[in-house]
Design a protein around this motif. Structure first.
Motif, PDB file in Angstrom:
ATOM      1  N   VAL A 188       0.841  -1.196   0.000  1.00 11.31           N
ATOM      2  CA  VAL A 188       0.000   0.000   0.000  1.00 11.31           C
ATOM      3  C   VAL A 188       0.878   1.248   0.000  1.00 11.31           C
ATOM      4  CG1 VAL A 188      -1.652   1.373   1.330  1.00 11.31           C
ATOM      5  CG2 VAL A 188      -1.956  -1.100   1.138  1.00 11.31           C
ATOM      6  N   LYS A 189       1.890   1.263   0.859  1.00  9.90           N
ATOM      7  CA  LYS A 189       2.798   2.412   0.938  1.00  9.90           C
ATOM      8  C   LYS A 189       3.506   2.647  -0.398  1.00  9.90           C
ATOM      9  CE  LYS A 189       3.724   2.091   5.907  1.00  9.90           C
ATOM     10  NZ  LYS A 189       4.766   1.811   6.944  1.00  9.90           N
ATOM     11  N   ASN A 190       3.902   1.576  -1.051  1.00  8.88           N
ATOM     12  CA  ASN A 190       4.555   1.711  -2.357  1.00  8.88           C
ATOM     13  C   ASN A 190       3.598   2.312  -3.387  1.00  8.88           C
ATOM     14  OD1 ASN A 190       7.018   0.680  -1.510  1.00  8.88           O
ATOM     15  ND2 ASN A 190       6.506  -1.436  -2.057  1.00  8.88           N
ATOM     16  N   HIS A 191       2.354   1.826  -3.383  1.00  7.61           N
ATOM     17  CA  HIS A 191       1.348   2.353  -4.307  1.00  7.61           C
ATOM     18  C   HIS A 191       1.124   3.848  -4.062  1.00  7.61           C
ATOM     19  CE1 HIS A 191       0.312  -1.228  -6.413  1.00  7.61           C
ATOM     20  NE2 HIS A 191      -0.276  -1.849  -5.388  1.00  7.61           N
ATOM     21  N   ILE A 192       1.018   4.210  -2.788  1.00  4.19           N
ATOM     22  CA  ILE A 192       0.765   5.609  -2.449  1.00  4.19           C
ATOM     23  C   ILE A 192       1.925   6.489  -2.905  1.00  4.19           C
ATOM     24  CG2 ILE A 192       0.519   7.233  -0.521  1.00  4.19           C
ATOM     25  CD1 ILE A 192      -1.104   5.073   0.927  1.00  4.19           C
ATOM     26  N   SER A 193       3.133   6.015  -2.721  1.00  5.60           N
ATOM     27  CA  SER A 193       4.313   6.764  -3.181  1.00  5.60           C
ATOM     28  C   SER A 193       4.266   6.992  -4.687  1.00  5.60           C
ATOM     29  CB  SER A 193       5.579   5.999  -2.798  1.00  5.60           C
ATOM     30  OG  SER A 193       6.722   6.654  -3.308  1.00  5.60           O
ATOM     31  N   HIS A 194       3.892   5.949  -5.424  1.00  3.37           N
ATOM     32  CA  HIS A 194       3.787   6.051  -6.883  1.00  3.37           C
ATOM     33  C   HIS A 194       2.659   7.011  -7.292  1.00  3.37           C
ATOM     34  CE1 HIS A 194       5.724   1.800  -7.187  1.00  3.37           C
ATOM     35  NE2 HIS A 194       6.625   2.749  -7.049  1.00  3.37           N
ATOM     36  N   ILE A 195       1.541   6.936  -6.578  1.00  7.62           N
ATOM     37  CA  ILE A 195       0.393   7.802  -6.870  1.00  7.62           C
ATOM     38  C   ILE A 195       0.772   9.267  -6.677  1.00  7.62           C
ATOM     39  CG2 ILE A 195      -1.898   8.523  -6.057  1.00  7.62           C
ATOM     40  CD1 ILE A 195      -2.360   5.506  -5.352  1.00  7.62           C
TER      41      ILE A 195
END
Length: 217
Positions: A188-195
């Motif tokens: 989730v944290k990785n996705h948020i960083s990418h977003i």
């Protein structure tokens, strides 16, 4: 064989009787236009159109009871009712104009305009073109550029990133997103960083505003 109209036929939809009566008198004094019906609210306007009345132009207010002008416009476009729509409103906020343009407006004019400008707008619309009040164009162009940029940013997001962004806009924590999507909190944290990087925001609040503005919520 259909009869050729000798006048431009118009419906006026506005919840103020004095405005309807004033417009009717002005338009019919011209000699080239005829007001064939009036509506006091959005539902009455749609009822008229659904009764197979075929005006050339609908003069449409935004603030009306039961159904507002934007809702009426959406119905007309979704159901492909063959009428050109000129919104005549007090609203000079670009959000209303942008929404109307996005749906597919034929014209947008403020109520403090002169009769000559109203007549020009009608002539432009009847000829098959779109008329937007000139004073509103700079703000509209700027907003359209922002809208196009947002669409490009959204296209950069993967389906999973869109899912995460949608949940961010609902105020979900990383743990809640993790449970909802059955993925680890680290993912989730990785996705948020990418977003954040793709849509150019710095925090969850900005991401949520972006999602709501672009109807991702």
């Amino acid at each position: 064989m259909s009869k050729v109209k000798d006048k431009i036929e118009i419906i006026i939809a506005d919840d103020h009787m004095m405005i309807r009566e004033g417009l009717k008198q002005l338009l019919e004094l011209d000699g080239t236009m005829k007001v064939i019906a009036e509506a006091n609210d959005g539902e009455e306007c749609l009822n008229l159109l659904n009764k197979k009345i075929h005006p050339d132009i609908l003069l449409l207010d935004i603030n009306m009871p039961k159904k507002n002008g934007i809702e009426v416009l959406e119905y007309i476009k979704q159901n492909k009712i063959p009428v050109k729509v000129l919104i005549l409103t007090v609203h000079n906020e670009v959000e209303y104009l942008l929404k109307a343009v996005d749906i597919g407006i034929d014209g947008y004019l403020l109520k403090d305009s002169s009769y000559d400008e109203l007549k020009e707008a009608i002539d432009v619309i009847i000829s098959g073109n779109t008329y937007i009040q000139p004073s509103l164009l700079p703000a509209l162009n700027e907003s359209m550029e922002d809208y196009a940029l947002d669409k490009e940013k959204i296209e950069w997001l993967t389906k999973r990133e869109l899912d995460v962004l949608r949940l961010i806009s609902k105020g979900c924590s990383n743990k809640k997103i993790s449970d909802e999507l059955t993925i680890s909190e680290r993912t989730v944290k990785n996705h948020i960083s990418h977003i954040f990087r793709k849509i150019d925001v710095e925090d969850r609040t900005q991401a949520a505003v972006f999602a709501i503005r672009n109807k991702i919520s």
